[in-house]
Design an enzyme around this catalytic site. Structure first.
Site, short mmCIF file in Angstrom:
data_model
loop_
_atom_site.label_atom_id
_atom_site.label_comp_id
_atom_site.label_asym_id
_atom_site.label_seq_id
_atom_site.Cartn_x
_atom_site.Cartn_y
_atom_site.Cartn_z
N ASN A 107 -8.99 3.50 7.88
CA ASN A 107 -8.26 2.09 8.74
C ASN A 107 -8.96 2.19 10.31
O ASN A 107 -8.90 1.21 10.80
CB ASN A 107 -6.92 2.01 8.60
CG ASN A 107 -6.16 3.21 8.67
OD1 ASN A 107 -6.39 4.50 7.95
ND2 ASN A 107 -5.17 3.48 9.58
N CYS B 151 1.14 4.20 17.11
CA CYS B 151 1.94 3.30 17.62
C CYS B 151 3.10 3.26 16.76
O CYS B 151 4.22 3.09 17.18
CB CYS B 151 1.30 2.00 17.75
SG CYS B 151 -0.26 2.23 18.88
N GLN C 160 -8.11 -0.58 2.72
CA GLN C 160 -9.03 -1.04 3.66
C GLN C 160 -10.23 -1.48 2.96
O GLN C 160 -11.01 -2.43 3.66
CB GLN C 160 -9.34 -0.18 4.87
CG GLN C 160 -8.14 -0.07 5.55
CD GLN C 160 -7.53 -1.09 6.55
OE1 GLN C 160 -8.31 -2.08 6.54
NE2 GLN C 160 -6.48 -0.94 7.08
N THR D 197 12.45 -7.13 -11.23
CA THR D 197 11.90 -8.39 -11.27
C THR D 197 10.74 -8.54 -10.18
O THR D 197 11.00 -8.29 -9.04
CB THR D 197 13.02 -9.55 -10.86
OG1 THR D 197 13.99 -9.27 -11.88
CG2 THR D 197 12.43 -10.88 -11.17
N GLY E 123 -1.68 -6.42 -0.36
CA GLY E 123 -2.20 -7.85 0.15
C GLY E 123 -2.27 -8.22 1.38
O GLY E 123 -3.08 -8.89 1.74
N HIS E 124 -1.55 -7.92 2.21
CA HIS E 124 -1.65 -8.43 3.60
C HIS E 124 -2.79 -8.02 4.52
O HIS E 124 -3.13 -8.11 5.56
CB HIS E 124 -0.31 -7.92 4.70
CG HIS E 124 -0.01 -6.50 4.89
ND1 HIS E 124 -0.23 -6.03 6.20
CD2 HIS E 124 0.18 -5.44 4.14
CE1 HIS E 124 -0.13 -4.85 6.45
NE2 HIS E 124 0.39 -4.44 5.26
N GLY F 200 0.75 -1.35 -0.01
CA GLY F 200 0.05 -0.04 -0.05
C GLY F 200 0.84 1.28 0.15
O GLY F 200 0.61 2.21 -0.60
C1 LIG Z 1 -5.51 3.09 4.36
C2 LIG Z 1 -4.22 2.40 4.52
N1 LIG Z 1 -3.28 2.67 3.28
C3 LIG Z 1 -2.00 2.36 3.45
C4 LIG Z 1 -1.53 1.47 4.29
C5 LIG Z 1 0.00 0.98 3.99
O1 LIG Z 1 -0.01 -0.39 3.39
P1 LIG Z 1 1.14 -1.31 3.33
O2 LIG Z 1 1.36 -1.82 4.81
O3 LIG Z 1 0.82 -2.32 2.56
O4 LIG Z 1 2.41 -0.67 3.04
C6 LIG Z 1 -2.20 0.92 5.05
C7 LIG Z 1 -1.88 -0.12 6.07
O5 LIG Z 1 -2.12 -0.09 7.16
C8 LIG Z 1 -3.55 1.71 5.44
O6 LIG Z 1 -4.42 1.11 6.28
#
Ligand SMILES: Cc1ncc(COP(=O)(O)O)c(C=O)c1O
Length: 404
Positions: free
Chosen positions: A152, A326, A180, A238, A201-202, A73
């Site tokens: 988030n 945090c 999100q 890559t 992805g996570h 992200g």
């Molecule tokens: C709204 C939002 N944007 C961006 C991110 C960042 O994503 P990543 O952890 O894959 O870099 C997060 C991760 O908490 C998020 O909640």
């Protein structure tokens, strides 16, 4: 933390689905070729990357050629913002909101030091935007509007298509951080006003370190990472093949489960939220009750510290999170809740529970069984009680005066 913990922190990250682990494993050992190689061995890997691109495109209602794999992200947000500005060098204004993730806010703040002007739209007590403020901020000089789909921390969902219509009228590009929202809200880029969209992805049961940027066909793009020309020259390097395969599988599963999983999560979330609100005095839900992610609840428990609640939950193997910043190791109240103008007493005592498709009734029951006791015990120890209301009101004035 024991592996059998009750994990209600899915907006922070999610467990990798066993089917996703299985899908990606062969790409570490058996199929380790370079997807760009001419030989058949590499070609097999290239095929897997193409399939993943199709799977991600299907989740978004997009075309394969519109998907760029990224490291997550944060990279997607950075790449989209910088690409939009590089493609329109004559325009020097950006619009975003006060409640974005730091992956957007910190880029915008840096751009201010480089001669760009940035409008940070405010939100109301429910975390919603005022579209009149957006309209008044758009000018012919606005290069980009970058606004998150869903928050988030509170789960508040913004009216993205209504925003997009206004952005399109102004001629600016529209980027949406949907990290999100993807997998929780149906997406269809074919009928959308969005030019660029970030996903990670996570947050959807794939591993950390993989994500994608949707780039509408025809939108001018200047890559942030340049090198070997992979991904049609839009993101060199890559590809992280096991990660890409995992993201493709995750997208397939999200599409498959979206309707039934989100309905189930919403039902569990509502039961958790309603029972807490009805049984514990002096607490309230933060965010927009009508427009919210189905898996998220953020609740403010007055007169106590969110971190203290989390420590007690942790003793019972329950994972949730608080609104403090945090990531920077500080106990400053969250910028999101502050932007909403919440009083001091709620700002500090807010915690977030975020569910996923693995969350069970029994886990929600376990949280409900323990919470009233935790809150009662912490309130009994709290110096911030009714007899201190005058002092608290002073704090509220000073916090709100500085923080908004
Ligand atoms: C709204 C939002 N944007 C961006 C991110 C960042 O994503 P990543 O952890 O894959 O870099 C997060 C991760 O908490 C998020 O909640």
């Amino acid at each position: 933390m024991h592996k059998d913990c009750i994990y209600l922190d899915n907006n922070a990250t999610t467990k990798v689905d066993p089917a996703i682990v299985e899908a990606m494993l062969p790409y570490f050992s058996d199929y380790y070729g370079n997807p760009s190689s001419m030989h058949t061995f590499g070609g097999q890997v290239g095929k897997a990357v193409r399939l993943a691109r199709e799977q991600v495109a299907a989740l978004l209602g997009a075309e394969e050629s519109e998907i760029i794999f990224t490291s997550g992200g944060t990279e997607g947000d950075n790449a989209a913002i910088r690409a939009a500005l590089l493609a329109q060098p004559q325009k020097r204004h950006i619009i975003t909101t006060q409640v974005e993730h730091p992956a957007v806010l910190n880029v915008c703040q840096q751009l201010e030091t480089q001669g760009y002007s940035v409008t940070y739209l405010s939100v109301n007590r429910q975390g919603q935007l005022d579209l009149n403020e957006l309209e008044a901020s758009l000018t012919g000089n606005t290069a980009l509007v970058t606004i998150m789909y869903a928050n988030n921390e509170t789960g508040t969902v913004f009216p993205i298509e209504q925003i997009g219509l206004r952005v399109k009228e102004s001629g600016a590009l529209f980027h949406v951080d949907a990290v999100q929202a993807v997998g929780k809200i149906p997406m269809n880029m074919k009928t959308s006003t969005i030019d660029m969209l970030t996903l990670s992805g996570h947050k959807m049961h794939a591993p950390k370190g993989i994500g994608a940027l949707y780039l509408r066909r025809g939108v001018r793009f200047r890559p942030m990472i340049i090198g070997g020309g992979q991904q049609r020259g839009r993101r060199a390097g890559t590809e992280n093949v096991p990660g890409v395969v995992a993201l493709g599988k995750a997208a397939e599963l999200e599409l498959l489960h979206l309707e039934e999983a989100t309905a189930r999560e919403k039902q569990l979330r509502d039961r958790l939220e309603q029972t807490l609100i009805n049984t514990i005095p002096n607490c309230e839900v933060n965010g927009d009750p009508a427009n919210r992610l189905p898996n998220t609840t953020n609740i403010g428990f007055k007169y106590i510290e969110g971190e203290a609640i989390l420590l007690h939950l942790n003793k019972h193997n329950i994972c949730a999170s608080s609104g403090s910043a945090c990531s920077s190791g500080s106990l400053e109240p969250s910028h999101v809740l502050r932007a909403m103008g919440l009083p001091y007493t709620i700002l500090h005592g807010s915690i977030r529970f975020s569910l996923c498709r693995y969350t069970t009734e029994a886990e929600i029951d376990a949280v409900l069984a323990i919470m009233p006791d935790i809150i009662e015990r912490l309130r009994a120890l709290s110096p911030f009680k009714n007899d201190n209301v005058g002092w608290l009101q002073q704090q509220e004035k000073s916090v709100l005066g500085v923080g908004r």
